[in-house]
Design a protein around this motif. Structure first.
Motif, PDB file in Angstrom:
ATOM      1  N   GLY A  47     -25.274   4.514  -3.695  1.00 15.48           N
ATOM      2  CA  GLY A  47     -23.792   4.909  -3.568  1.00 15.48           C
ATOM      3  C   GLY A  47     -22.678   4.781  -5.135  1.00 15.48           C
ATOM      4  O   GLY A  47     -21.724   5.517  -4.499  1.00 15.48           O
ATOM      5  N   ALA A  48     -22.886   4.466  -5.703  1.00 18.39           N
ATOM      6  CA  ALA A  48     -22.225   4.537  -6.948  1.00 18.39           C
ATOM      7  C   ALA A  48     -22.652   5.913  -7.626  1.00 18.39           C
ATOM      8  O   ALA A  48     -23.360   7.082  -7.777  1.00 18.39           O
ATOM      9  N   THR A  49     -21.556   6.469  -8.168  1.00 19.95           N
ATOM     10  CA  THR A  49     -21.440   8.129  -9.056  1.00 19.95           C
ATOM     11  C   THR A  49     -21.616   7.544 -10.405  1.00 19.95           C
ATOM     12  O   THR A  49     -20.246   7.003 -11.208  1.00 19.95           O
ATOM     13  N   ILE A  50     -21.843   8.732 -10.889  1.00 18.77           N
ATOM     14  CA  ILE A  50     -21.976   8.348 -12.545  1.00 18.77           C
ATOM     15  C   ILE A  50     -21.751   9.771 -13.275  1.00 18.77           C
ATOM     16  O   ILE A  50     -22.651  11.400 -12.487  1.00 18.77           O
ATOM     17  N   LEU A  51     -20.711   9.996 -13.636  1.00 20.69           N
ATOM     18  CA  LEU A  51     -20.236  11.688 -14.286  1.00 20.69           C
ATOM     19  C   LEU A  51     -20.946  11.663 -15.847  1.00 20.69           C
ATOM     20  O   LEU A  51     -20.744  10.966 -16.565  1.00 20.69           O
ATOM     21  N   ALA A  52     -21.754  12.398 -15.506  1.00 20.26           N
ATOM     22  CA  ALA A  52     -23.013  13.183 -16.902  1.00 20.26           C
ATOM     23  C   ALA A  52     -22.385  14.588 -17.455  1.00 20.26           C
ATOM     24  O   ALA A  52     -22.063  15.404 -16.800  1.00 20.26           O
ATOM     25  N   ALA A  53     -22.134  14.064 -19.620  1.00 20.92           N
ATOM     26  CA  ALA A  53     -22.707  15.088 -20.411  1.00 20.92           C
ATOM     27  C   ALA A  53     -23.474  16.394 -19.844  1.00 20.92           C
ATOM     28  O   ALA A  53     -24.371  15.745 -19.344  1.00 20.92           O
ATOM     29  N   ARG A  54     -23.543  17.564 -19.353  1.00 18.60           N
ATOM     30  CA  ARG A  54     -24.099  18.666 -19.207  1.00 18.60           C
ATOM     31  C   ARG A  54     -25.195  18.708 -20.724  1.00 18.60           C
ATOM     32  O   ARG A  54     -26.586  18.444 -19.765  1.00 18.60           O
ATOM     33  N   ASP A  55     -25.236  18.984 -20.808  1.00 21.13           N
ATOM     34  CA  ASP A  55     -26.206  18.906 -22.305  1.00 21.13           C
ATOM     35  C   ASP A  55     -26.584  17.826 -23.207  1.00 21.13           C
ATOM     36  O   ASP A  55     -26.133  16.999 -23.542  1.00 21.13           O
ATOM     37  N   LEU A  56     -26.996  17.235 -22.204  1.00 25.86           N
ATOM     38  CA  LEU A  56     -27.785  15.544 -22.882  1.00 25.86           C
ATOM     39  C   LEU A  56     -28.888  15.842 -23.256  1.00 25.86           C
ATOM     40  O   LEU A  56     -30.101  16.613 -22.644  1.00 25.86           O
ATOM     41  N   TYR A  57     -29.485  14.597 -24.100  1.00 23.89           N
ATOM     42  CA  TYR A  57     -31.182  14.891 -24.385  1.00 23.89           C
ATOM     43  C   TYR A  57     -31.613  14.753 -23.355  1.00 23.89           C
ATOM     44  O   TYR A  57     -31.556  14.239 -22.405  1.00 23.89           O
ATOM     45  N   GLY A  58     -32.956  15.540 -22.895  1.00 25.90           N
ATOM     46  CA  GLY A  58     -33.741  16.211 -21.706  1.00 25.90           C
ATOM     47  C   GLY A  58     -34.372  14.800 -21.583  1.00 25.90           C
ATOM     48  O   GLY A  58     -34.263  14.354 -20.472  1.00 25.90           O
ATOM     49  N   PRO A  92     -32.923   8.870  -7.976  1.00 28.94           N
ATOM     50  CA  PRO A  92     -33.599   8.136  -6.656  1.00 28.94           C
ATOM     51  C   PRO A  92     -34.049   6.542  -5.522  1.00 28.94           C
ATOM     52  O   PRO A  92     -33.745   6.257  -4.691  1.00 28.94           O
ATOM     53  N   ALA A  93     -32.321   5.672  -6.514  1.00 29.08           N
ATOM     54  CA  ALA A  93     -32.131   4.842  -6.511  1.00 29.08           C
ATOM     55  C   ALA A  93     -31.412   4.028  -5.706  1.00 29.08           C
ATOM     56  O   ALA A  93     -30.129   3.902  -5.851  1.00 29.08           O
ATOM     57  N   GLY A  94     -30.822   5.810  -4.788  1.00 32.10           N
ATOM     58  CA  GLY A  94     -29.453   6.024  -4.515  1.00 32.10           C
ATOM     59  C   GLY A  94     -27.904   6.466  -5.186  1.00 32.10           C
ATOM     60  O   GLY A  94     -26.924   6.302  -4.461  1.00 32.10           O
ATOM     61  N   VAL A  95     -28.270   6.776  -6.464  1.00 37.41           N
ATOM     62  CA  VAL A  95     -26.738   6.952  -7.784  1.00 37.41           C
ATOM     63  C   VAL A  95     -26.771   8.195  -7.774  1.00 37.41           C
ATOM     64  O   VAL A  95     -27.699   9.225  -7.521  1.00 37.41           O
ATOM     65  N   THR A  96     -25.558   9.204  -7.279  1.00 38.25           N
ATOM     66  CA  THR A  96     -25.589  10.280  -7.741  1.00 38.25           C
ATOM     67  C   THR A  96     -24.575  10.334  -8.813  1.00 38.25           C
ATOM     68  O   THR A  96     -24.344  10.235  -9.884  1.00 38.25           O
ATOM     69  N   VAL A  97     -25.079  11.878  -9.284  1.00 39.55           N
ATOM     70  CA  VAL A  97     -24.496  12.248 -10.803  1.00 39.55           C
ATOM     71  C   VAL A  97     -23.956  13.476 -10.388  1.00 39.55           C
ATOM     72  O   VAL A  97     -25.189  14.462  -9.889  1.00 39.55           O
ATOM     73  N   LYS A  98     -23.397  13.718 -11.043  1.00 36.43           N
ATOM     74  CA  LYS A  98     -22.164  14.354 -11.091  1.00 36.43           C
ATOM     75  C   LYS A  98     -22.257  15.299 -13.164  1.00 36.43           C
ATOM     76  O   LYS A  98     -22.293  14.475 -13.836  1.00 36.43           O
ATOM     77  N   PHE A  99     -22.335  16.295 -13.250  1.00 34.01           N
ATOM     78  CA  PHE A  99     -22.140  16.805 -14.914  1.00 34.01           C
ATOM     79  C   PHE A  99     -21.298  17.891 -14.338  1.00 34.01           C
ATOM     80  O   PHE A  99     -20.194  18.392 -13.808  1.00 34.01           O
ATOM     81  N   ALA A 100     -20.901  17.265 -16.081  1.00 38.17           N
ATOM     82  CA  ALA A 100     -19.736  18.344 -17.008  1.00 38.17           C
ATOM     83  C   ALA A 100     -19.510  18.716 -17.617  1.00 38.17           C
ATOM     84  O   ALA A 100     -20.044  17.817 -18.336  1.00 38.17           O
ATOM     85  N   ASP A 101     -19.153  19.613 -18.203  1.00 40.25           N
ATOM     86  CA  ASP A 101     -18.626  20.007 -19.556  1.00 40.25           C
ATOM     87  C   ASP A 101     -17.469  19.002 -20.289  1.00 40.25           C
ATOM     88  O   ASP A 101     -16.359  19.070 -20.164  1.00 40.25           O
ATOM     89  N   MET A 102     -18.418  17.475 -21.127  1.00 36.64           N
ATOM     90  CA  MET A 102     -17.311  16.809 -21.302  1.00 36.64           C
ATOM     91  C   MET A 102     -16.727  17.648 -23.244  1.00 36.64           C
ATOM     92  O   MET A 102     -15.732  17.176 -23.050  1.00 36.64           O
ATOM     93  N   THR A 103     -16.935  18.528 -23.047  1.00 40.80           N
ATOM     94  CA  THR A 103     -16.132  19.402 -24.061  1.00 40.80           C
ATOM     95  C   THR A 103     -14.334  19.596 -23.397  1.00 40.80           C
ATOM     96  O   THR A 103     -13.169  20.167 -24.308  1.00 40.80           O
ATOM     97  N   ASP A 104     -14.482  19.575 -22.221  1.00 42.29           N
ATOM     98  CA  ASP A 104     -13.208  20.378 -21.654  1.00 42.29           C
ATOM     99  C   ASP A 104     -13.009  19.150 -21.230  1.00 42.29           C
ATOM    100  O   ASP A 104     -13.371  18.656 -19.433  1.00 42.29           O
TER     101      ASP A 104
END
Ligand code: PLP
Length: 400
Positions: A102-113, A125-137
């Motif tokens: 149910g929680a959301t992670i905001l992750a940098a777009r260009d992370l280690y693979g 798969p464990a029910g976490v939502t992941v959103k990506f953002a350009d962390m330099t912006d």
């Protein structure tokens, strides 16, 4: 707060646990997995946490404890925790920071693979939502955390492989204003460049396999944080079991003694190499935060100590695809093609083949990872030899 300069701390921190009066100069490696106590009352007190001590190898170990004390001193944090690998440390930090169903992670777009795979294959798969953002912006980060309640913000100080630098103090402030915890992978920056906890980062994470170990012979992960967070992570790890073994802890502790020396040399050499590549006709672009042409050059100057900018240089071979990149890499005689970084040896890899293999070519292109991009981790060899090696391998490409 650090009580000595980091170069001094790296030599001595963690080495103060031995017998009074006759202390071994380096931390002993304790292999025992269980401990005898004078009485069951004593054992009970250690298990309850009201008395320091050791009970079982999965809970804590004296050699690992030495490493953890060294890391917390280097980072200027209250506590630290060692794990079996960088991935294990990231998993544990994200879990304890609140990445649950149910929680959301905001992750940098260009992370280690591997970190992207951890998000998509374990957390989603464990029910976490992941959103990506350009962390330099910074505005984009602000908008993203406002648009949906965010539990965790995840980024890398210097991104892999494009070496974008993020404004850690600003992202930290935005995360906290949104009620999120900030998990930062500082592997590429190492604590002598930048100790991020001072800027409010909640969970500082490292792959100790890289600069801390430094010699390509040990896997490990580190978390530096407050007492309370590390205690929670330690409790979670008692059941997850992704602990670092005592021999590995000793190797990382040994590596830390020369971390600052190595890192300063590697950063200076990386700048020399980056400047050389920048002028070479076969090179389309060089990504290195120590070059004035880098988009975050000023930020890197502000964040990092002594004008250091890390020891990873990425560059794009002009008009090259996979075949030509392979020819170039195979033409290198000193620099070794291998999938790691931060070692005493200079290592080169092709992100499309290794660290970012899991992404499609469109996804890579979207992130700015071109087909001609290679990533060089500069070791401690003399920079003149590294430049010569690159020059001869590039020169062989120029032949018809
Ligand atoms: N973080 C970064 C930036 C990495 O480059 C890596 C590995 O390359 C990891 C984390 C994972 O570390 P480990 O291989 O020790 O699990």
């Amino acid at each position: 707060m650090r009580d000595y300069a980091i170069g001094t701390l790296s030599v001595h921190a963690g080495e103060d646990s031995g017998q009074p009066g006759c202390r071994p100069i380096s931390a002993p490696i304790h292999h025992a997995v269980t401990y005898l106590h004078d009485s069951l009352e004593d054992l009970d007190a250690v298990l309850a946490g009201s008395r320091p001590g050791f009970v079982y190898g999965r809970y804590a170990n004296p050699t690992v404890d030495s490493l953890e004390r060294a890391v917390s001193r280097l980072e200027g944090t209250e506590s630290a925790l060692a794990c079996a690998s960088g991935m294990a440390a990231l998993h544990l930090a994200l879990h304890c920071a609140g990445a649950r169903r149910g929680a959301t992670i905001l992750a940098a777009r260009d992370l280690y693979g591997g970190t992207r795979a951890l998000l998509s294959e374990v957390f989603v798969p464990a029910g976490v939502t992941v959103k990506f953002a350009d962390m330099t912006d910074i505005e984009a980060v602000r908008q993203s955390v406002r648009s949906v309640p965010t539990a965790v913000v995840l980024a890398e100080t210097i991104s892999n492989p494009l070496l974008r630098v993020i404004d850690v103090p600003a992202v930290s402030t935005i995360s906290h204003q949104a009620g999120a915890q900030f998990v930062l992978d500082n592997t590429f920056a190492v604590p002598c460049l930048y100790p991020p906890a001072a800027d409010g980062v909640d969970w500082v994470v490292y792959s100790a396999t890289k600069y801390h170990g430094g010699h390509g012979d040990v896997m490990g992960g580190l978390i530096a944080s407050s007492f309370d967070r590390c205690r929670a992570a330690r409790e979670a790890n008692k059941v997850l079991g992704s602990i670092l073994g005592p021999s590995e802890a000793w190797l990382v502790l040994r590596g830390i003694k020369t971390l600052v020396l190595r890192s300063r040399q590697q950063c200076a050499s990386a700048l020399t190499v980056a400047r050389f590549l920048q002028t070479h006709p076969r090179i389309a672009r060089v990504f290195y935060p120590g070059l004035t042409t880098h988009p975050q050059f000023t930020l890197a100057r502000r964040l990092f100590a002594s004008n250091l900018a890390g020891a990873i240089v990425s560059f794009e071979l002009k008009g090259a695809g996979r075949d030509e990149v392979f020819r170039f890499m195979e033409g290198l005689r000193l620099i070794t093609s291998a999938t790691s970084l931060g070692d005493v040896y200079s290592l080169i890899l092709y992100p499309a083949q290794s660290s970012h293999r899991g992404l499609s070519s469109t996804e890579r292109a979207d992130l700015g990872i071109g087909e001609g991009l290679v990533r060089l981790s500069v070791g401690i060899e003399e920079p003149v030899d590294l430049v010569q090696d690159l020059a001869q391998a590039l020169g062989s490409l120029e032949e018809p």
